[in-house]
Design an enzyme around this catalytic site. Structure first.
Site, PDB file in Angstrom:
ATOM      1  N   ASP A  46       0.668  -1.363   0.174  1.00 41.28           N
ATOM      2  CA  ASP A  46      -0.148   0.041  -0.133  1.00 41.28           C
ATOM      3  C   ASP A  46       0.749   1.124  -0.054  1.00 41.28           C
ATOM      4  OD1 ASP A  46      -2.858   1.028   0.637  1.00 41.28           O
ATOM      5  OD2 ASP A  46      -1.753   2.391   2.040  1.00 41.28           O
ATOM      6  N   TYR A  51       2.398   9.750   0.206  1.00 39.05           N
ATOM      7  CA  TYR A  51       3.345   9.020   0.929  1.00 39.05           C
ATOM      8  C   TYR A  51       4.709   9.613   0.429  1.00 39.05           C
ATOM      9  CZ  TYR A  51      -0.346   6.330   2.849  1.00 39.05           C
ATOM     10  OH  TYR A  51      -1.540   5.622   3.249  1.00 39.05           O
ATOM     11  N   LYS A  76      -2.853   5.935  -4.164  1.00 41.59           N
ATOM     12  CA  LYS A  76      -3.929   6.716  -3.966  1.00 41.59           C
ATOM     13  C   LYS A  76      -3.937   8.230  -4.625  1.00 41.59           C
ATOM     14  CE  LYS A  76      -4.207   4.580   0.704  1.00 41.59           C
ATOM     15  NZ  LYS A  76      -2.627   4.157   0.804  1.00 41.59           N
ATOM     16  N   HIS A 109      -8.074   9.117  -1.958  1.00 36.70           N
ATOM     17  CA  HIS A 109      -7.343   8.984  -0.541  1.00 36.70           C
ATOM     18  C   HIS A 109      -8.154   9.448   0.556  1.00 36.70           C
ATOM     19  CE1 HIS A 109      -3.162   9.134   1.668  1.00 36.70           C
ATOM     20  NE2 HIS A 109      -4.174   8.554   2.282  1.00 36.70           N
TER      21      HIS A 109
END
Length: 276
Positions: A46, A51, A76, A109
């Protein structure tokens, strides 16, 4: 190496019953952690544009020595890219950073209801799935009301909703609503990051009874609750331990004792949380 069992999503694709979370790893750490996790048997990874580790995740997947089609790679859409055309552009940027031909699971997200563009983003994601650039599409941090609107305005339900879920915030009502629509649940922060969950007396008692770690019994609680937990770890030993939760069972009393807390969030509330 052992791997997690598989769930079948509503679109017919397979989703491993446990995956590797990568927040807040940077590219270098993500590359090492992902390659190592795949070697230990992980088949679900993931990530997210926000990120800032998609490049590392992609390199780790390609370096792992496992056929690409065996690994479910998730990323995402960030809030700053909500909107139809913006979503299409953002996806291509994510795919380029990942260095992959396709993405297995693409999620919105956060819903960002004040911006009110998540339905347009969802239409773009449907297009990406129809074109084969994405295998499965879903959402993250969506309430039942947000999902009802997607269904009402597009006729297409998400295959997955990734939500904050752990014994301190079991999300029973939302999980029931998602199950009624055939939507799979993934749980972020499954070990209650930043809390004292793993020191909880009831959790530790269950762990002693099964000769397991507190993290293992909490992850087992997720599995038996029907959710797919995404624990983050770059440590080889913890990665192995986190995956070793499919050979024991908690009874009803143990399940209840692990989640015997006043429910409270550790993260943002999707009704007003903003992420760009």
């Amino acid at each position: 190496m052992p791997t997690a069992p598989l769930h079948t999503l509503d679109d017919g694709t397979a989703l491993p019953a446990l995956g590797l979370g990568t927040y807040p790893m940077d590219d270098a750490e993500a590359e090492r952690a992902v390659a190592q996790a795949v070697a230990h048997g992980y088949r679900l990874v993931d990530s997210a544009a926000n990120y800032r580790n998609e490049a590392g995740v992609g390199r780790g997947v390609l370096a792992a020595g496992v056929p690409r089609e065996e690994i479910v790679v998730t990323t995402k859409l960030p809030g700053r890219d909500h909107g139809y055309e913006q979503t299409l552009r953002s996806f291509e940027q994510s795919r380029k950073r990942l260095g992959l031909d396709y993405v297995d699971l693409y999620l919105i997200h956060w819903p960002l209801p004040r911006v009110d563009a998540y339905v347009d983003s969802w239409r773009a994601m449907v297009k990406l799935r129809e074109e084969g650039a994405v295998r499965s599409i879903g959402v993250s941090n969506f309430t039942a009301e947000h999902i009802d609107r997607l269904e009402r305005e597009t006729g297409v339900l998400p295959s997955v909703n990734q939500i904050e879920m752990h014994p301190l915030f079991p999300q029973a009502e939302l999980r029931a609503a998602l199950a009624a629509k055939g939507i799979a649940v993934e749980s972020w922060s499954p070990l209650g990051r930043g809390s004292d969950l793993l020191e909880d007396r009831a959790v530790r008692a269950v762990a002693r009874a099964h000769e397991r770690t507190p993290a293992q019994v909490v992850l087992r609680w997720h599995v038996q609750s029907g959710a797919v937990p995404l624990p983050k770890s770059a440590d080889p030993g913890r990665q192995r331990d986190n995956l070793a939760v499919f050979d024991f069972t908690l009874d009803e009393r143990e399940m209840a004792s692990i989640a015997s807390h006043t429910p409270h969030r550790l993260g943002g509330d999707p009704r007003h949380h903003e992420e760009f």
